[in-house]
Design an enzyme around this catalytic site. Structure first.
Site, mmCIF file in Angstrom:
data_model
loop_
_atom_site.group_PDB
_atom_site.id
_atom_site.type_symbol
_atom_site.label_atom_id
_atom_site.label_comp_id
_atom_site.label_asym_id
_atom_site.label_seq_id
_atom_site.Cartn_x
_atom_site.Cartn_y
_atom_site.Cartn_z
ATOM 1 N N ARG A 41 -4.049 -3.293 23.327
ATOM 2 C CA ARG A 41 -4.113 -1.841 23.572
ATOM 3 C C ARG A 41 -4.483 -1.517 25.012
ATOM 4 N NH1 ARG A 41 -6.824 -0.048 17.810
ATOM 5 N NH2 ARG A 41 -4.840 0.174 16.740
ATOM 6 N N LYS A 230 1.170 -0.075 -1.896
ATOM 7 C CA LYS A 230 1.167 0.932 -2.965
ATOM 8 C C LYS A 230 2.138 2.088 -2.752
ATOM 9 C CE LYS A 230 -3.704 0.369 -4.068
ATOM 10 N NZ LYS A 230 -5.007 1.006 -3.859
ATOM 11 N N GLY A 383 0.608 -0.398 10.597
ATOM 12 C CA GLY A 383 -0.205 -1.456 11.189
ATOM 13 C C GLY A 383 0.159 -2.841 10.692
ATOM 14 N N GLY A 406 -1.865 4.344 11.683
ATOM 15 C CA GLY A 406 -1.992 5.607 10.954
ATOM 16 C C GLY A 406 -1.162 6.714 11.574
HETATM 17 P P1 ADP Z 1 1.591 -0.778 6.730
HETATM 18 O O1 ADP Z 1 0.197 -1.047 7.269
HETATM 19 O O2 ADP Z 1 2.647 -1.420 7.582
HETATM 20 O O3 ADP Z 1 1.837 0.676 6.493
HETATM 21 P P2 ADP Z 1 0.783 -1.340 4.015
HETATM 22 O O4 ADP Z 1 -0.633 -1.233 4.431
HETATM 23 O O5 ADP Z 1 1.336 -0.304 3.140
HETATM 24 O O6 ADP Z 1 1.727 -1.530 5.313
HETATM 25 O O7 ADP Z 1 1.022 -2.707 3.223
HETATM 26 C C1 ADP Z 1 0.754 -3.968 3.755
HETATM 27 C C2 ADP Z 1 0.209 -4.880 2.713
HETATM 28 O O8 ADP Z 1 0.990 -4.882 1.539
HETATM 29 C C3 ADP Z 1 0.157 -6.315 3.180
HETATM 30 O O9 ADP Z 1 -1.187 -6.689 3.342
HETATM 31 C C4 ADP Z 1 0.852 -7.087 2.073
HETATM 32 O O10 ADP Z 1 0.178 -8.284 1.728
HETATM 33 C C5 ADP Z 1 0.813 -6.134 0.916
HETATM 34 N N1 ADP Z 1 1.870 -6.422 -0.068
HETATM 35 C C6 ADP Z 1 3.189 -6.517 0.137
HETATM 36 N N2 ADP Z 1 3.842 -6.859 -0.996
HETATM 37 C C7 ADP Z 1 2.903 -7.007 -1.935
HETATM 38 C C8 ADP Z 1 2.935 -7.378 -3.331
HETATM 39 N N3 ADP Z 1 4.078 -7.666 -3.931
HETATM 40 N N4 ADP Z 1 1.756 -7.432 -3.976
HETATM 41 C C9 ADP Z 1 0.603 -7.151 -3.363
HETATM 42 N N5 ADP Z 1 0.505 -6.783 -2.073
HETATM 43 C C10 ADP Z 1 1.630 -6.726 -1.358
HETATM 44 MG MG MG Z 2 -1.669 -1.058 6.277
#
Ligand code: ADP
Ligand code: MG
Length: 426
Positions: A41, A230, A383, A406
């Site tokens: 950063r 989720k 992230g 975020g």
């Molecule tokens: P971002 O930060 O890019 O928005 P998220 O925080 O929504 O992404 O999701 C990232 C997390 O989702 C990762 O830590 C990954 O391990 C988890 N993940 C992906 N697929 C699965 C799954 N099938 N079951 C449980 N966790 C999962």
């Molecule tokens: Mg995330």
């Protein structure tokens, strides 16, 4: 929201004092030693800082770092909420927690990277900051203390914002380059813009050009790849992208809620019962709008959530009890890679599986590889998604990887970003 904002190139900063909001919220070693574990950063802020210094501005930089608690009373409350007992909560401990979030390590690293001295203030808008800002000359840089040491920061207190602005003397300019903080309406990210002409730095400009451009006027077909853990944390993103994308690809943990909505069994996979109806509605809505919505046809299942779990491939919606889906399966990989091959723009948020475990990183890796091969504009937000692309070695193959986790999510949700809205329109 209007993404077309004035930038540092649109204002004359020579001989002026510029208040520059950066995102120096770097990860620090947990032991309180003040070691910065990743200076990405700080490096990302260098082009704007260097430009301002080269133009003959005097730069007053500021940022928050971590989550300091600005008064002992609120520190006490927070510790009690965490279950600490009254006797163990002392002013000394509070002061220590603050001293670990001072800007000294950031100033030292910034100075190293710029190859010039960085003057550090002892406070944010107090006597030391005022004196050092008043004495600051063209081509010099001053760094203020952690903006969250002031309790008015997160409250967007106009008095604090006014004091920050007045550090620039008369004729000052506000430059915001802290994309990672633009989704927050704080004194240093939005409030100051009421007192000074406000423009963006190069980092924010790049985010607005790429993400804003992809949302407002995408090269089509626009393919959105949505994954992660989720459904509930991605509702806003799904809703907004459903309005603008030609194809939506669903992967990651959220896919199992979609599978369950269609009557499938998902074993011990991540499932949000409360969001099943929503997932079902999304499938219908996509069909009504003529948006192609792709769901996994197979999935890699594991007998436990662990890097060394037993694994095998199952058909989507046919996961036996005692097993959970941790990645998309090989047929799904083929389907998804084909769907991005002729895209004009791809927006990707959320890994396809638990990429942190090597055994379940194949889906995410294959999609990253497919993106690296398309001629599409490829934009990565979120992230963990950015971390996945980096970790798997595809970072330099993407058109744009957002620097704000975020903030990029809220951007993709189509929300107004206070730290952008406050800047002057171009
Ligand atoms: P971002 O930060 O890019 O928005 P998220 O925080 O929504 O992404 O999701 C990232 C997390 O989702 C990762 O830590 C990954 O391990 C988890 N993940 C992906 N697929 C699965 C799954 N099938 N079951 C449980 N966790 C999962
Ligand atoms: Mg995330």
């Amino acid at each position: 929201m209007n993404y077309n904002k004035k930038t540092v190139r649109d204002v004359d900063v020579s001989g002026k004092k510029v208040l520059l909001r950066c995102d120096f919220n770097v990860p620090m070693a947990k032991d309180g030693s003040g070691v910065i574990t990743d200076d990405k950063r700080i490096r990302a802020a260098l082009p704007t800082i260097q430009y301002l210094l080269d133009q003959g501005a005097a730069v007053i930089a500021c940022s928050h770092l971590g989550k300091p608690v600005s008064t002992f009373e609120s520190y006490r409350k927070k510790q009690l909420e965490k279950g600490k007992d009254e006797a163990s909560i002392t002013e000394e401990k509070w002061k220590k927690s603050l001293s670990e979030l001072r800007m000294e390590p950031v100033a030292a690293r910034l100075s190293q990277l710029l190859g010039k001295p960085v003057i550090l203030a002892d406070d944010v808008v107090g006597p030391d900051a005022q004196a050092k800002a008043a004495a600051l000359k063209s081509g010099e840089i001053l760094l203020l203390q952690n903006t969250r040491f002031e309790k008015g920061e997160t409250k967007n207190d106009p008095e604090l914002a006014g004091k920050m602005a007045s550090l620039t003397g008369s004729g000052g300019v506000y430059v915001s380059d802290a994309f990672g903080a633009v989704h927050r309406a704080h004194a240093s990210t939005a409030g100051v813009a009421a007192y000074l002409p406000a423009v963006s730095g190069f980092l924010i400009q790049k985010e607005l050009d790429f993400i804003g451009g992809a949302l407002a006027n995408p090269k089509r077909p626009l393919v959105a790849i949505l994954g992660g853990s989720k459904v509930s944390s991605k509702i806003g993103v799904i809703n907004n992208l459903l309005e603008i994308a030609d194809t939506i690809i669903i992967g990651g943990g959220m896919a199992y809620t979609f599978a369950a909505a269609q009557g499938g069994t998902v074993g011990d996979s991540l499932l949000e019962e409360d969001w099943k109806d929503y997932a079902g509605d999304m499938v219908k809505k996509a069909a009504d709008k003529g948006v192609k919505l792709l769901l996994p046809v197979d999935t890699v299942i594991a007998d436990k959530f662990a890097p060394d779990a037993q694994s095998k491939v199952a058909k989507a919606g046919q996961i036996p009890d005692g097993w959970q889906g941790l990645d998309i399966g090989p047929e799904t990989v083929e389907l998804y890679c084909a769907a991005v091959a002729d895209a004009g723009t791809v927006i990707w948020n959320g890994p396809m599986g638990v990429f942190e475990f090597e055994k379940f990183a194949a889906g995410t890796k294959a999609v990253a590889e497919a993106l690296s091969k398309t001629s599409a504009i490829t934009i990565i937000g979120g992230g963990d998604s950015a971390a996945a692309v980096q970790q798997l070695g595809y970072a330099d193959k993407m058109t744009h990887i957002s620097t704000g986790g975020g903030a990029s999510l809220e951007f993709m949700e189509g929300k107004e970003l206070p730290g952008v809205a406050c800047l002057l329109d171009a």
